[in-house]
Design a protein around this motif. Structure first.
Motif, PDB file in Angstrom:
ATOM      1  N   ARG A  35       0.824  -1.208   0.000  1.00  0.00           N
ATOM      2  CA  ARG A  35       0.000   0.000   0.000  1.00  0.00           C
ATOM      3  C   ARG A  35       0.865   1.268   0.000  1.00  0.00           C
ATOM      4  N   ALA A  36       1.983   1.220   0.725  1.00  0.00           N
ATOM      5  CA  ALA A  36       2.860   2.396   0.782  1.00  0.00           C
ATOM      6  C   ALA A  36       3.421   2.720  -0.592  1.00  0.00           C
ATOM      7  N   VAL A  37       3.867   1.701  -1.321  1.00  0.00           N
ATOM      8  CA  VAL A  37       4.426   1.926  -2.657  1.00  0.00           C
ATOM      9  C   VAL A  37       3.355   2.453  -3.612  1.00  0.00           C
ATOM     10  N   GLN A  38       2.108   2.074  -3.370  1.00  0.00           N
ATOM     11  CA  GLN A  38       1.001   2.562  -4.192  1.00  0.00           C
ATOM     12  C   GLN A  38       0.549   3.971  -3.804  1.00  0.00           C
ATOM     13  N   GLY A  39       1.251   4.576  -2.849  1.00  0.00           N
ATOM     14  CA  GLY A  39       0.898   5.924  -2.423  1.00  0.00           C
ATOM     15  C   GLY A  39      -0.234   5.972  -1.421  1.00  0.00           C
ATOM     16  N   THR A 164       9.053   3.321  -5.947  1.00  0.00           N
ATOM     17  CA  THR A 164       9.532   2.455  -4.883  1.00  0.00           C
ATOM     18  C   THR A 164       9.266   3.146  -3.552  1.00  0.00           C
ATOM     19  N   GLY A 165       9.913   2.706  -2.508  1.00  0.00           N
ATOM     20  CA  GLY A 165       9.701   3.308  -1.201  1.00  0.00           C
ATOM     21  C   GLY A 165      10.895   3.097  -0.298  1.00  0.00           C
ATOM     22  N   ILE A 166      10.810   3.658   0.892  1.00  0.00           N
ATOM     23  CA  ILE A 166      11.888   3.551   1.886  1.00  0.00           C
ATOM     24  C   ILE A 166      11.294   3.056   3.195  1.00  0.00           C
TER      25      ILE A 166
END
Length: 386
Positions: A35-39, A164-166
């Motif tokens: 979900r985080a990577v999907q914003g 991507t994400g951190i």
């Protein structure tokens, strides 16, 4: 049996051969990462619990999941000295330079320049090597909450650009200073508001929710604090039996029942017992006689390598306080009862109690109550005091 084939892995944060009883937390975290990577970042998690329940193991598993989902991971063990700024600067440098290596962009450059500004405020005067000019007015105020917000926002924008994400994973969160914990919460609050793919997870002792709430009143809306405890009887049996079964070894029912009583289902103790029993047993069945034969050896090993290293950090007066707790039996105990056992007034030992909480030896499960953060520490104190 052959020690080389021993499947058990006791250690600090070492993943056991079978990670039992934590599936719900692992599945939930996988969803959180996607979900985080999907914003769509949401409430993150900070598992809490006593020593030896597998919090660090779970945090390491979270980091593995994040990497599998394509996120970059900054894994930090918070020191008691309070050095979050330096640790984050080094971790984010590596991540941002990897972003830059894929494809240079204005957003990555901005994040690197803010990181350059951020590291100018490192408390020990050190710096991280960056061939970029600092970005004046961003990340350089000297106010950690403002600077960290600037940095994580810019890093999140750079990650978002790359789809991507951190993940920032912090172990022993209770050792962060009040300023550091407040700054971390403030920064993640802002990246969440902006739907940026930056996620903060942590693990800590049971006092962590209270510390986070004191730092920022809205912390409970940003994090869940699942309590990680000892394994139930079925899961504890599996943690012992499944790794052995893979190697063609089994436990007798009587041996399992005695081990459950001796370990109270705590994962670290299960691994220690399994490891030692494997090495002394002739197999292919580990029986109650093996457990009884190994008991003195395992107890001595735990005393020297698990319990004593914590006791050695304490002052004589702090040791007296813990012994009084142990003499009262299994806790939690009222502060007044501990003081009475010591023959002093509650007010006179309040600083001692606060010091032990700061050192991670005890915590307050409810107002006025005190309990050990280390399972079975009461029994250890009674053994060492005789």
């Amino acid at each position: 049996m052959d020690e080389l084939e021993n499947p058990y892995r006791p250690g600090a944060g070492t993943q056991p051969p079978a990670l039992i009883g934590r599936d719900a937390y692992i599945d939930h975290f996988g969803t959180l990462m996607r979900r985080a990577v999907q914003g769509r970042p949401g409430k993150s998690v900070m598992p809490i619990g006593l020593r030896g329940v597998g919090k660090t193991v779970l945090l390491n598993r979270f980091a593995q999941i994040a990497e599998t989902e394509g996120l970059s991971v900054a894994f930090i063990e918070a020191p008691e000295t309070g050095d979050l700024r330096s640790l984050l600067a080094r971790s984010l440098r590596k991540i941002l330079l990897q972003f830059d290596g894929r494809k240079a962009s204005a957003k990555v450059l901005k994040a690197l320049r803010i990181l350059k500004s951020f590291q100018l405020q490192l408390p020990d005067g050190s710096s991280v090597s960056l061939d970029f000019d600092a970005l004046a007015g961003a990340g350089d105020s000297g106010v950690l909450s403002d600077d960290l917000t600037d940095l994580l926002t810019a890093a999140g924008e750079a990650a978002q650009e790359r789809s991507t994400g951190i993940l920032i994973a912090i172990d022993e969160v209770q050792y962060l200073t009040a300023e550091e914990l407040s700054a971390a919460i403030t920064a993640i609050h802002r990246t969440t508001q902006l739907n940026l793919p930056v996620v903060l997870v942590g693990a800590g002792l049971p006092q962590l929710p209270g510390l986070a709430g004191d730092a920022k009143s809205y912390a409970e809306r940003l994090f869940e604090f699942p309590e990680i405890g000892s394994l139930n009887a079925e899961d504890a049996r599996d943690a012992l039996a499944l790794p052995a079964a893979v190697e063609g070894v089994e436990y007798s029912a009587e041996a399992i029942e005695l081990l459950l009583a001796l370990t109270e289902g705590y994962p670290y103790f299960l691994q220690e017992w399994g490891y030692h029993l494997w090495n002394i047993s002739n197999g292919p069945t580990i029986g109650i006689g093996d457990v009884q034969s190994a008991q003195q050896q395992v107890t001595s090993h735990l005393d020297k390598n698990f319990f004593l290293v914590r006791l050695d950090r304490l002052t004589p007066k702090e040791k007296e306080y813990l012994l009084a707790m142990a003499q009262l039996g299994k806790g939690p105990h009222r502060s007044g009862d501990i003081a009475a056992k010591l023959g002093v007034k509650v007010e006179s030992v309040a600083p001692r109690r606060s010091g032990l909480i700061s050192k991670g030896m005890i915590y307050s499960p409810a107002h006025g109550d005190t309990a050990f953060t280390v399972p079975l520490f009461d029994a250890f104190m009674m053994r060492t005091s005789i």
